[in-house]
Motif scaffolding. Structure first.
Motif, PDB file in Angstrom:
ATOM      1  N   LYS A 100       0.857  -1.187   0.000  1.00 39.95           N
ATOM      2  CA  LYS A 100       0.000   0.000   0.000  1.00 39.95           C
ATOM      3  C   LYS A 100       0.894   1.238   0.000  1.00 39.95           C
ATOM      4  CE  LYS A 100      -3.824  -2.503   1.822  1.00 39.95           C
ATOM      5  NZ  LYS A 100      -4.893  -2.659   2.719  1.00 39.95           N
ATOM      6  N   VAL A 101       0.610   2.189   0.853  1.00 42.95           N
ATOM      7  CA  VAL A 101       1.321   3.465   0.851  1.00 42.95           C
ATOM      8  C   VAL A 101       2.512   3.446   1.802  1.00 42.95           C
ATOM      9  CG1 VAL A 101       1.087   5.947   1.309  1.00 42.95           C
ATOM     10  CG2 VAL A 101      -0.799   4.690   0.247  1.00 42.95           C
ATOM     11  N   LYS A 102       3.587   4.075   1.344  1.00 44.62           N
ATOM     12  CA  LYS A 102       4.764   4.358   2.169  1.00 44.62           C
ATOM     13  C   LYS A 102       4.884   5.874   2.180  1.00 44.62           C
ATOM     14  CE  LYS A 102       9.445   2.629   2.833  1.00 44.62           C
ATOM     15  NZ  LYS A 102      10.555   1.863   2.208  1.00 44.62           N
ATOM     16  N   LEU A 103       4.979   6.463   3.368  1.00 48.30           N
ATOM     17  CA  LEU A 103       4.844   7.911   3.508  1.00 48.30           C
ATOM     18  C   LEU A 103       6.072   8.523   4.160  1.00 48.30           C
ATOM     19  CD1 LEU A 103       2.618  10.128   3.126  1.00 48.30           C
ATOM     20  CD2 LEU A 103       1.868   9.597   5.434  1.00 48.30           C
ATOM     21  N   GLY A 104       6.443   9.723   3.705  1.00 49.80           N
ATOM     22  CA  GLY A 104       7.526  10.502   4.302  1.00 49.80           C
ATOM     23  C   GLY A 104       7.149  11.965   4.318  1.00 49.80           C
ATOM     24  N   ILE A 105       7.863  12.751   5.141  1.00 49.71           N
ATOM     25  CA  ILE A 105       7.574  14.187   5.245  1.00 49.71           C
ATOM     26  C   ILE A 105       8.894  14.958   5.253  1.00 49.71           C
ATOM     27  CG2 ILE A 105       6.565  16.027   6.651  1.00 49.71           C
ATOM     28  CD1 ILE A 105       4.649  14.013   7.823  1.00 49.71           C
ATOM     29  N   THR A 106       8.910  16.038   4.497  1.00 45.99           N
ATOM     30  CA  THR A 106      10.027  16.981   4.550  1.00 45.99           C
ATOM     31  C   THR A 106       9.448  18.380   4.696  1.00 45.99           C
ATOM     32  OG1 THR A 106      12.115  17.604   3.487  1.00 45.99           O
ATOM     33  CG2 THR A 106      10.221  17.309   2.042  1.00 45.99           C
ATOM     34  N   GLU A 107      10.212  19.265   5.317  1.00 43.28           N
ATOM     35  CA  GLU A 107       9.770  20.640   5.477  1.00 43.28           C
ATOM     36  C   GLU A 107      10.804  21.569   4.854  1.00 43.28           C
ATOM     37  OE1 GLU A 107       9.568  21.732   9.610  1.00 43.28           O
ATOM     38  OE2 GLU A 107      11.686  21.372   9.920  1.00 43.28           O
ATOM     39  N   PHE A 108      10.372  22.774   4.532  1.00 47.49           N
ATOM     40  CA  PHE A 108      11.308  23.734   3.973  1.00 47.49           C
ATOM     41  C   PHE A 108      11.004  25.142   4.455  1.00 47.49           C
ATOM     42  CE2 PHE A 108       7.746  23.781   1.070  1.00 47.49           C
ATOM     43  CZ  PHE A 108       7.605  25.120   0.731  1.00 47.49           C
ATOM     44  N   SER A 109      12.060  25.905   4.592  1.00 51.71           N
ATOM     45  CA  SER A 109      12.003  27.352   4.742  1.00 51.71           C
ATOM     46  C   SER A 109      13.179  27.838   3.912  1.00 51.71           C
ATOM     47  CB  SER A 109      12.062  27.775   6.219  1.00 51.71           C
ATOM     48  OG  SER A 109      13.228  27.289   6.842  1.00 51.71           O
ATOM     49  N   LYS A 110      14.244  28.345   4.554  1.00 52.64           N
ATOM     50  CA  LYS A 110      15.427  28.682   3.750  1.00 52.64           C
ATOM     51  C   LYS A 110      16.246  27.435   3.445  1.00 52.64           C
ATOM     52  CE  LYS A 110      18.443  29.761   7.607  1.00 52.64           C
ATOM     53  NZ  LYS A 110      19.444  30.611   8.142  1.00 52.64           N
ATOM     54  N   ASP A 111      16.047  26.379   4.226  1.00 49.54           N
ATOM     55  CA  ASP A 111      16.670  25.069   4.010  1.00 49.54           C
ATOM     56  C   ASP A 111      15.577  24.009   4.090  1.00 49.54           C
ATOM     57  OD1 ASP A 111      19.479  25.828   3.858  1.00 49.54           O
ATOM     58  OD2 ASP A 111      19.287  26.335   5.991  1.00 49.54           O
ATOM     59  N   ALA A 112      15.906  22.802   3.684  1.00 53.37           N
ATOM     60  CA  ALA A 112      14.961  21.684   3.777  1.00 53.37           C
ATOM     61  C   ALA A 112      15.447  20.709   4.831  1.00 53.37           C
ATOM     62  CB  ALA A 112      14.830  20.980   2.434  1.00 53.37           C
ATOM     63  N   THR A 113      14.513  20.132   5.555  1.00 55.65           N
ATOM     64  CA  THR A 113      14.815  19.151   6.598  1.00 55.65           C
ATOM     65  C   THR A 113      13.870  17.972   6.444  1.00 55.65           C
ATOM     66  OG1 THR A 113      15.373  20.956   8.106  1.00 55.65           O
ATOM     67  CG2 THR A 113      14.986  18.801   9.101  1.00 55.65           C
ATOM     68  N   VAL A 114      14.420  16.761   6.470  1.00 55.47           N
ATOM     69  CA  VAL A 114      13.576  15.566   6.456  1.00 55.47           C
ATOM     70  C   VAL A 114      12.976  15.412   7.849  1.00 55.47           C
ATOM     71  CG1 VAL A 114      13.533  13.053   6.222  1.00 55.47           C
ATOM     72  CG2 VAL A 114      14.884  14.434   4.628  1.00 55.47           C
ATOM     73  N   LEU A 118      10.698   7.889   4.395  1.00 50.62           N
ATOM     74  CA  LEU A 118       9.616   7.000   3.974  1.00 50.62           C
ATOM     75  C   LEU A 118       9.470   5.832   4.941  1.00 50.62           C
ATOM     76  CD1 LEU A 118      10.283   6.893   0.135  1.00 50.62           C
ATOM     77  CD2 LEU A 118       8.279   7.878   1.260  1.00 50.62           C
ATOM     78  N   THR A 119       8.241   5.597   5.363  1.00 54.33           N
ATOM     79  CA  THR A 119       7.957   4.535   6.326  1.00 54.33           C
ATOM     80  C   THR A 119       6.533   4.022   6.131  1.00 54.33           C
ATOM     81  OG1 THR A 119       7.890   3.969   8.683  1.00 54.33           O
ATOM     82  CG2 THR A 119       7.196   6.186   8.102  1.00 54.33           C
ATOM     83  N   PHE A 120       6.300   2.826   6.664  1.00 50.55           N
ATOM     84  CA  PHE A 120       4.942   2.257   6.683  1.00 50.55           C
ATOM     85  C   PHE A 120       4.265   2.523   8.031  1.00 50.55           C
ATOM     86  CE2 PHE A 120       7.220  -0.912   3.892  1.00 50.55           C
ATOM     87  CZ  PHE A 120       6.642  -0.491   2.709  1.00 50.55           C
ATOM     88  N   ASP A 121       4.945   3.189   8.963  1.00 47.73           N
ATOM     89  CA  ASP A 121       4.504   3.358  10.343  1.00 47.73           C
ATOM     90  C   ASP A 121       3.781   4.703  10.532  1.00 47.73           C
ATOM     91  OD1 ASP A 121       4.204   3.590  13.089  1.00 47.73           O
ATOM     92  OD2 ASP A 121       6.239   2.903  13.540  1.00 47.73           O
ATOM     93  N   ALA A 122       2.453   4.670  10.524  1.00 48.40           N
ATOM     94  CA  ALA A 122       1.658   5.897  10.666  1.00 48.40           C
ATOM     95  C   ALA A 122       1.888   6.560  12.020  1.00 48.40           C
ATOM     96  CB  ALA A 122       0.172   5.587  10.477  1.00 48.40           C
TER      97      ALA A 122
END
Length: 165
Positions: A100-114, A118-122
């Motif tokens: 099914k789905v594998k999900l990850g999140i990254t954020e950004f402002s002047k730089d990007a941070t993970v 990617l994980t299967f763990d909600a």
């Protein structure tokens, strides 16, 4: 000119619209006139996908998804709190799992941070949202956020479709 084919419906459910158009091949000359773009001789539309949307739609497709979150000064602190709540709710719309789905999140402002790879763990994703997703303020460099997402997807599954949201 000939009519184009019907375009895809603009909604998957709940009633949408399809359209097709005729293009002007040559501009009008002299005192001639062409119908405007939305005139019935150049533009048609019809309803599509009238079935009601499910009350709580979820995604169960084999998909690697990276959520890219703006944590810059484009928001107020209150606005960023709304974004954080939205991201948490969005995680609930995905069924995570091997096929099914594998999900990850990254954020950004002047730089990007993970925020979370990617994980299967909600549960791990939601914990990362509350503990690692921060309102950074500062400049807005969306390109860095998208590059971070792209890099994350390079480590994704080769047999899964990739999406950046």
């Amino acid at each position: 000119s000939k009519w184009s084919s019907w375009k895809a419906c603009n909604r998957a459910c709940g009633g949408g619209t399809q359209r097709k158009v005729r293009r002007v091949l040559a501009p009008a000359r002299g005192s001639g006139r062409c119908p405007k773009a939305l005139h019935s001789r150049r533009y048609k539309r019809r309803p599509c996908n009238p079935s009601p949307c499910p009350p709580d739609p979820t995604c169960e497709t084999k998909l690697d998804v990276v959520l890219v979150v703006d944590s810059s000064g484009s928001w107020t602190a209150k606005g960023f709190d709304v974004v954080t709540q939205f991201v948490t709710g969005l995680v609930d719309r995905y069924k995570l799992g091997k096929n099914k789905v594998k999900l990850g999140i990254t954020e950004f402002s002047k730089d990007a941070t993970v925020v979370k790879s990617l994980t299967f763990d909600a549960t791990a994703i939601k914990q990362a949202v509350t503990s690692r997703l921060k309102f950074r303020r500062g400049l807005t460099d969306m390109a860095k956020g998208l590059l971070s997402a792209d890099k994350m997807l390079l480590e994704g599954r080769k047999d899964a479709q990739s999406e950046v949201i």
